[in-house]
Every structure is written in structure tokens, then in C-alpha cells.
Design an enzyme around this catalytic site. Structure first.
Site: not given
Ligand code: IVH
Length: 735
Positions: A155, A100-101, A247, A132, A430, A333, A195, A309, A450, A134, A445, A51, A136, A427
Site C-alpha cells: 500500500r 485505509s479504514l 477481498y 468480513e 551445567c 477493532k 491481505e 462494508k 550440556c 479483518k 552455553c 496497535d 492482520d 549455564c
Molecule cells: S477493505 C477500501 N477488508 O485493514 C477498503 N481491509 O485498517 C480497504 N484489512 O488497509 C480495505 N482485512 O490492509 C479490507 N477484510 C478486509 C481486511 C482489510 C484486513 C486491512 C487492510 C487495510 C487495513 C485498514
């Protein structure tokens, strides 16, 4: 938050003196690379870069485009949300686009975000944030109509996603029906976002099974979650443990704050991110980020950052969004955990099923708090694709934040003496020939006796998910084998204290503890024992399904392949494997000895919830259900402890009837068997208490049944391929 760690992102900054022409050329090349990597990530769930590397490419592209805004083509990856809708799924247009963010990578950038928010709001506005983790995983939107889950979508490109309703139904953390407190009205329409993720443990287990079946492993839990959710066959999703954190919630009654939103989600029966807090200043935001960084390695799932947020919804509205990113939220990140080191050697490990796995021997290096000297290289294809050679300088990272893996080679530092990898023909344990089956990535093997099989089989037998014998790890098993104190698992139960005391570094206390752990393991129960025996293709879940169905070892041993394959999720390959295993006299003798040693050969009652309305009940499915496919529904019922049968009799407890149910429904009616529909089935399934259908039918708070599905996919499709059966007797080589 070490500023040093963010150095790689600074590559996005431009050096003066680079010509317009060369920068524009570079931008075009970056766009091509980014498109390629987006396709790998979103469509194939098989990223080739981390990433962090992907972010570095897009950040560099953004920096160049900012210099020449007139030269930005409308189809540049920076101009639209990432993500694709893969062919094979029906499309769903989101009611409100899924945003997205934006990302920040250090304290300074987070401060800039806070400043921007404050400057865009009316002067003197008090601003607070919800912080919060994030998660994965992959974002999902869940639509509830009159309290019932009717549609789920990924999405996709933000506007249109993939319809994954049938698959999402297999995720236990997602309620099929909202939990509405008494006296409150069920919202007519709700869009819940969150998520979908896979725990690290489930990820490791899934990869183990994939190696075993000769398939490629998933790179990390996020890819495993995406690959599992975006399956055309929902039964496959059902077999994989996915989970969900909610969330965000949109409905007729907007919460006033993000805090309230999270509380409402909890009220409705969702799990929200475990650790969150409210912050009022930049300092408080940074404190959460640091605290979370310390805590995140201990969590059962991956989090790759923290999300800030703006708390008040009216402020969120006012701030709005730029393109795909809201102005009221940002993702911090954490820097990817990577390190450089030298690959000193490649060694081959032979697993309990005879699979040869190459591993990197590294010059020890510090990586996120621990010293790493080994890393996985997965298989021959992985090494050849990345052109990894002994003597190379390599970049390693931690996939799933626990297993280090070789990410890439630093080509510039390759010495002339670097040696390409060649898979041994024999192997290492053995000396027998190794072979790679067509369509599989793994070499195995060919020696059924073995010694590696016996050793690894014993290690597996004692391991935590199997018989859970504490203090009986690979080192102790190795010593016991060397001292010829054990050959098969049954020998573990004959061990005496004086024998253990002859082992290196084994004092009286450790010996006593080990004997106690061995004694305790006798109570593990049939499900764990079946998994522990290492019968090919019988994983933890297979062991549980077989144990639930047959209850005792004797009953299972008497079962035919036909009977076994009639169990949902067992299938012909597993059934054959089980029958072949029990047909082997050595294995029967092993089971006999274990029985004599006093092992519990019955299903542990507490492994399933005896209070569940379906526990111990016989269910028959008939007709086409509106949203669930048959395999998923049967798995769900079996997981709750039900028996699924193909025909209706007086012993049938419930018939679940869908559209065009024919003679079975008639028979059920004539016998007076309780007939329920899918909605009632799902309601009872989600109910862990002692309710019965009879007392509940038609007594829903609002009397509504789930609405019919509009445009639901017929997800009939590819089943997972399972490699052919081979006769397996793990312990034969030791006899
Ligand atoms: S809020 C408008 N909250 O991160 C707000 N996203 O990189 C939209 N993600 O697409 C998302 N944990 O898939 C939000 N606590 C969290 C999150 C979260 C993971 C993901 C989500 C988003 C991506 C953006």
C-alpha cells in the site's frame, strides 16, 4: 464486546479545563511520537508499542485537532494515510489509491456508522453490509493483465507503493494466472486487493529459526509477514510461508455487490476470507462481531477485528471517501488483549541448540480466557531496552494470540527493591561459561555436552512437526531421562511396556498408547527424520529439500559438502553442518540404530504431489527470465518435486529459457529437449494435475503470453545472514 474493555480508548476524550496552549503543545508532541512509531512500524517492521496504544495516540491527537482545526499543520499524521515507501524498492503508483479504514471500538460507535451510512443515502434505501474478518497482515495490490500477474505492490502511502512483484510470486495462494472458466473472457486488466499474512504456525517456526541463527524475533505475525514480503532478496520471501486473502477486485466489469466481488475472486482462483456474511441491521452486524470474536482464537492466523462494508457498489460510490477512509466501510477493532501483573522472577531456559532464553515468572493472571503465569522475554537486549526488572508491575499481551509476552513496565509502580536483570555468566544447566557471538542477540552455553541439549533435542525429536510421537511431550521425556530409560532418540524405540509402567502417572493404557505412537513414528519418512535429528541449520524445510534431493539416508550420508551446497536454498552453511554431523561417529551410530529399529529412511512419496508435471523431472534454467529471479524459480520447481540441474543432457526434461540464453538452449534444441519460457513454466507450476507441457504449449484459451514487465525491480541484494557453523551433536552429552 465488553464496554469495560474499551476504557483505554476513552483517553482520547478531553477533560474540560485544559488550556489551549498546553493542548497545542501536547498535539505537537503527539505528532512527533506518532511519526516515530509509524516509522518503526512501516519501515522497520519493528513496532515499539501495540496497535491499541498507537490508536490511542492518534485518537487523542484527532480529538485535540478537532478543537483547533485552524492549528492543524498539513503534515500532521492525521492528514495523510499512514505508511511509507522504504528505500530499496522501486515505486509503483496505484491505478486507484489504496484506501485505509476508519476504526470503531464498541457497539455504540458501530451503530453511529450504520446511522451515518443510512442518513447519507437516499431516503428509504435498503442497506445491507458484508461482514468480513479483518486479517492482520499487510495490504497488497495485484495487477493482472490478460490474466497474468504482472505487478504487485504494497500500500505504501496509499498513492504510491513498493514494487514487490518478484516476492509475491513466491506466495502460493496468489495465482500467477487467473483461473478463467471456459467460455468466459479473460479480463484485460484486473486490480485484485487483499491481505498478505503469515499463519501463526509459520510465524512461530520462523521465530524459532531466528533465535537459532542469533537474530531478533519478529513481534507478531503481521510484522513477520511485512518483513518477509519487503525483502530485497525474493529467495528469502520464498523460504517463508506467506499466504493471501483477497477481498477486493477492480476491473472493467464492476461487480454489483461486495458479495459478488468475493465470489468473482473465488472464481478466479483466489482465497477469500474464510468467514463472511451479509447483515441487514446493526444487530446482525454486532452478532457477526461477537461470533467472530469467539472463533478467531481457533483460526490459523490472526484477525484483529471485523470489517463492515456496504454491500451495493452503487451505494459505495455515492458514499465516497473522506481523505483516506471510505465512508462505506469501517473496521471494528477488538480491544487488545492485555493484562497487568507482577514479574516475580526471571528464569533462564536452555534450548536444544544451547541458546539461553530468559522467561518471566508472573503472578498468575487471566488473559483472553486462560491463566498466564509465564511470558517470553526473548533475549537480554529486549529486557534492557524495556528496562524490565524483577519486582516490576508489567503489562503483558498475547503476541500471535498464543504466546504471552511482556509488553512494557508500569514505571510508577516500580518498588525500590526491584532488581535489574543480569544475564548469568554460567549455564544454569551445567555451569559452563555462556558466550554471545558478535552480531548475535543470543547467549549460548559453550558446553557441547550440556545436558539441556540432549533433553531439548529429545523433546524436539518427538515433537509434532518432527517424529510426531503423541504423548511424548516434555514431561514424559523428563521422566524417561530421570529414570535413565533413554539417553538418545534410538532408545525410545527400545522401550518396553514394563519399563513405562514404572513411571509416575503412567497407567497401562497410556503406556500402550505411547508405544503405539512410537511405533507409528517409524513411518514418518526421511524429511521429518532429518528435521527431528536436530542437525544445526536444518529446519523443517531444509529436511524436506535434502530428502527430496537424495531420497534415501544412505545417499545423503554419502554426499559431499560441494554437492549439497549445489542444491538451491541449501547453501554452504547448511551443507557444512550436514557433512560435519554425519562425520561424527556418534551420530552415525545413532542413525544405524534407528535404521535397525525399523525407521523409514526414505522420502515419503506422498509428501509431494506425484501428479505434478514437474514431479521427478529434471529442469535446467538458462538466461534471464522476465519476472522471476533464478533462486525463486528453482525453489518453486524443487517444491513441486523437480530436480534442478546446471547442465543440459539427454536426461533433461525441460529447459526454461529466458532472455540471452546461450549454449544450453542450443544444446537442448539439438537434443530435442522440451524448451519452455517463464510463462509456460509458471502455468505448469500452478497446475497440480497430470498435464504436460508438450500437449499444452500454445493452446492457451486466448493464446496470450504474459506481457513484459515495465519497471521491474532488480531485487538483487542482501541474503539473510546465517550464523557460523558449530559442530553439533545433540545427543553426545548423553553417551
Ligand atoms: S477493505 C477500501 N477488508 O485493514 C477498503 N481491509 O485498517 C480497504 N484489512 O488497509 C480495505 N482485512 O490492509 C479490507 N477484510 C478486509 C481486511 C482489510 C484486513 C486491512 C487492510 C487495510 C487495513 C485498514
Amino acid at each position: 464486546m465488553d464496554e469495560k474493555d474499551t476504557i483505554q480508548y476513552k483517553a482520547a476524550e478531553l477533560k474540560s479545563g485544559e488550556s489551549r496552549e498546553s493542548l497545542l503543545q501536547e498535539a505537537e508532541s503527539l505528532r512527533m511520537q506518532i511519526r516515530h512509531h509509524e516509522y518503526q512500524y512501516y519501515v522497520l517492521d519493528a513496532p515499539e508499542i501495540s496497535d491499541g496504544e498507537y490508536d490511542a495516540l492518534t485518537n487523542r491527537l484527532r480529538a485535540i485537532e478537532a478543537l483547533y482545526p485552524d492549528e492543524v499543520p498539513p503534515d500532521s499524521p492525521t492528514q495523510r494515510p499512514g505508511g511509507y515507501v522504504a528505500p530499496g524498492f522501486t515505486q509503483v503508483k496505484h491505478m486507484v489509491p489504496m484506501l485505509s479504514l476508519g476504526n470503531v471500538y464498541n457497539a455504540g460507535e458501530m451503530g453511529d456508522f450504520d446511522q451515518r451510512v443510512r442518513s447519507l443515502l437516499p431516503q428509504g434505501t435498503e442497506v445491507s453490509y458484508v461482514l468480513e474478518p479483518k486479517i492482520d497482515g499487510l495490504a497488497c495490490s495485484l495487477i493482472y493483465e490478460n490474466g497474468w500477474l504482472v505487478r504487485a505492490a504494497t500500500r505504501g502511502d496509499g498513492e504510491v507503493g513498493e514494487n514487490v512483484t518478484a516476492n509475491v510470486r513466491a506466495i502460493k495462494a496468489i495465482p500467477q494466472r487467473l483461473r478463467v472458466p471456459e467460455g468466459e473472457e479473460t479480463p484485460e486488466l484486473l486490480d485484485v486487493r487483499g491481505e498478505v499474512y503469515m499463519s501463526r504456525e509459520a510465524f512461530l517456526r520462523l521465530n524459532e529459526e531466528r533465535v537459532e541463527a542469533g537474530e531478533t524475533e519478529f513481534a507478531n505475525p503481521r510484522n513477520a509477514a511485512a518483513g518477509s514480503l519487503r525483502q530485497l532478496d525474493p529467495a528469502v520471501t520464498a523460504r517463508r510461508s506467506l499466504s493471501f486473502f483477497a477481498y477486493y477486485l477492480m476491473g472493467p466489469e464492476e461487480p454489483e455487490t461486495q458479495e459478488e466481488c468475493l465470489r468473482n475472486l473465488e472464481k478466479y482462483g483466489f482465497t477469500t476470507p474464510e468467514h463472511w456474511c451479509v447483515a441487514h441491521t446493526k444487530e446482525e452486524i454486532l452478532r457477526f462481531i461477537e461470533e467472530h470474536d469467539k472463533r478467531r482464537r481457533e483460526l490459523a492466523y490472526d484477525t484483529d477485528g471485523a470489517v463492515a462494508k456496504v454491500n451495493a457498489v452503487w451505494q459505495q460510490r455515492l458514499l465516497g471517501a473522506t481523505g483516506k477512509d471510505p465512508r462505506w466501510a469501517i473496521a471494528y477493532k477488538y480491544p487488545p488483549e492485555q493484562a497487568r501483573t507482577k514479574l516475580e522472577d526471571i528464569v533462564i531456559q536452555v534450548g536444544r541448540t544451547g541458546v539461553l532464553t530468559p522467561a518471566a515468572v508472573l503472578t498468575p493472571v487471566k488473559l483472553s480466557g486462560s491463566t498466564v503465569s509465564r511470558a517470553t522475554l526473548h533475549n537480554e537486549d529486549f529486557i534492557l531496552e524495556k528496562d524490565i526488572r524483577i519486582g516490576d508491575t508489567v503489562i503483558i499481551n498475547k503476541a500471535a494470540e498464543i504466546i504471552p509476552e511482556v509488553l512494557s513496565v508500569v514505571r510508577e509502580l516500580r518498588p525500590e527493591s526491584a532488581v535489574p536483570f543480569v544475564m548469568p555468566k554460567e549455564c544454569p544447566e551445567c555451569g559452563w561459561a555462556v558466550a554471545r557471538k558478535e552480531g548475535e542477540v543470543a547467549y549460548r552455553c559453550t558446553n557441547p555436552h550440556c545436558p539441556a541439549l540432549g533433553r531439548e533435542g529429545l523433546i524436539h525429536f518427538a515433537s509434532r512437526d518432527a517424529m510426531d510421537i503423541e504423548g511424548c511431550g516434555p514431561a514424559v521425556i523428563g521422566q524417561l531421562l530421570e529414570a535413565e530409560l533413554i539417553k538418545t532418540p534410538a532408545d525410545l524405540y527400545d522401550l518396553k511396556e514394563e519399563q513405562l509402567l514404572t513411571l509416575d502417572r503412567m497407567g497401562k493404557k497410556s503406556a500402550d498408547n505411547l508405544l503405539k505412537a512410537i511405533e507409528k513414528s517409524k513411518q514418518q519418512g526421511l524429511d521429518k527424520l532429518l528435521f527431528a535429528l536436530g542437525i544445526r541449520h536444518v529446519g523443517a524445510k531444509g529436511g524436506r529439500l535434502l530428502a527430496l534431493q537424495y531420497k534415501t539416508m544412505d545417499a545423503l550420508m554419502a554426499a559431499s559438502a560441494d554437492e549439497l551446497s549445489a542444491i538451491k536454498d541449501i547453501g554452504a552453511v547448511i551443507a557444512e553442518s550436514v557433512v560435519t554431523w554425519f562425520a561424527n561417529p556418534l551420530n552415525r551410530e545413532l542413525v544405524e540404530r534407528l535404521k535397525k529399529a525399523g525407521l523409514n529412511m526414505e522420502m515419503q512419496a506422498q509428501s509431494v504431489n506425484e501428479n505434478h508435471p514437474f514431479y521427478g523431472k529434471t529442469l535446467v534454467f538458462t538466461g534471464t527470465m522476465p519476472t522471476l529471479d533464478r533462486a525463486t524459480a528453482q525453489t518453486m520447481a524443487q517444491d513441486a518435486g523437480a530436480k534442478v540441474s546446471g547442465s543440459v543432457s539427454k536426461k533433461t526434461d525441460y529447459v526454461i529459457a529466458g532472455a540471452e540464453a546461450g549454449s544450453k538452449l542450443e544444446k537442448a534444441r539439438s537434443l530435442g529437449v522440451t524448451v519452455i519460457d517463464e510463462a509456460e513454466f509458471l502455468r505448469l507450476l500452478g497446475n497440480d494435475g497430470g498435464e504436460t507441457a508438450a500437449g499444452q504449449t500454445g493452446t492457451e484459451a486466448d493464446g496470450k503470453t504474459p506481457p513484459a514487465q515495465a519497471g521491474e525491480t532488480d531485487n538483487a541484494g542482501q541474503a539473510e545472514t546465517v550464523s557460523a557453523v558449530e559442530e553439533g551433536n545433540l545427543f553426545a552429552g548423553l553417551e
